[in-house]
Design a protein around this motif. Sequence first.
Motif, PDB file in Angstrom:
ATOM      1  N   GLY A  29      -5.642  21.855 -66.157  1.00 36.21           N
ATOM      2  CA  GLY A  29      -6.777  21.873 -65.245  1.00 36.21           C
ATOM      3  C   GLY A  29      -6.375  21.576 -63.817  1.00 36.21           C
ATOM      4  N   GLU A  30      -7.381  21.187 -63.054  1.00 33.39           N
ATOM      5  CA  GLU A  30      -7.154  20.873 -61.657  1.00 33.39           C
ATOM      6  C   GLU A  30      -7.723  19.495 -61.345  1.00 33.39           C
ATOM      7  OE1 GLU A  30      -9.345  23.346 -58.953  1.00 33.39           O
ATOM      8  OE2 GLU A  30     -11.098  23.357 -60.233  1.00 33.39           O
ATOM      9  N   VAL A  31      -7.164  18.869 -60.327  1.00 37.39           N
ATOM     10  CA  VAL A  31      -7.643  17.583 -59.850  1.00 37.39           C
ATOM     11  C   VAL A  31      -8.294  17.834 -58.501  1.00 37.39           C
ATOM     12  CG1 VAL A  31      -7.014  15.256 -59.140  1.00 37.39           C
ATOM     13  CG2 VAL A  31      -5.845  16.318 -61.060  1.00 37.39           C
ATOM     14  N   GLU A  32      -9.577  17.499 -58.402  1.00 38.43           N
ATOM     15  CA  GLU A  32     -10.309  17.723 -57.162  1.00 38.43           C
ATOM     16  C   GLU A  32     -10.718  16.377 -56.584  1.00 38.43           C
ATOM     17  OE1 GLU A  32     -14.408  19.823 -55.558  1.00 38.43           O
ATOM     18  OE2 GLU A  32     -13.682  20.249 -57.577  1.00 38.43           O
ATOM     19  N   LEU A  33     -10.408  16.190 -55.305  1.00 35.94           N
ATOM     20  CA  LEU A  33     -10.745  14.956 -54.613  1.00 35.94           C
ATOM     21  C   LEU A  33     -12.018  15.189 -53.809  1.00 35.94           C
ATOM     22  CD1 LEU A  33      -7.157  14.203 -53.330  1.00 35.94           C
ATOM     23  CD2 LEU A  33      -8.221  13.459 -55.439  1.00 35.94           C
ATOM     24  N   VAL A  34     -13.034  14.399 -54.069  1.00 35.31           N
ATOM     25  CA  VAL A  34     -14.305  14.542 -53.372  1.00 35.31           C
ATOM     26  C   VAL A  34     -14.595  13.268 -52.585  1.00 35.31           C
ATOM     27  CG1 VAL A  34     -15.271  16.222 -54.969  1.00 35.31           C
ATOM     28  CG2 VAL A  34     -15.539  13.823 -55.451  1.00 35.31           C
TER      29      VAL A  34
END
Length: 160
Positions: free
Chosen positions: A137-142
Amino acid sequence: MIKIFGQLRYHWQPDVSILVIYWSLSVIPIFVGLALMYESSDVPILVLSFFFLFMLLLGIGVHRYFTIYDNGILRIITANPFTPSKIEIASIRKVEVTKTSITLFFNGKTKGRTFCMRKWPKKYFVNDLARNDYFQGEVELVDNLLHIDYFATYYGDKDS
């Protein structure tokens, strides 16, 4: 993050609203027991039962953690016995990281599961999960947290 029996445990708490409600309800027995003990000169069995109930709720409250296994399994330990506790790391589609929590999104599900974590256990958990060989998957920083130093590592190469 605690290492027990060779496995790292990354401790988490549920969503903030559930967290406040749970811990507020879990300390009520100790205060009721102390009030009952103040009213009498001896320690009745009711006070001891309230203290035991408090200790039980305390034990359940801190018994929430993740464990990442080498065979591609993420184990989520929670007080609820009806939630799945073993999840394949390959089925994680996306990990959203905020300042106070992480949200795991799984393949085939539109809604994610949110887990509140402190800064350092979250950093090491996301780091170990993202560098796992089975993670696709992906790691998304919000939350515009790009200026925090430990988030900068996820913009680089996954192997460094």
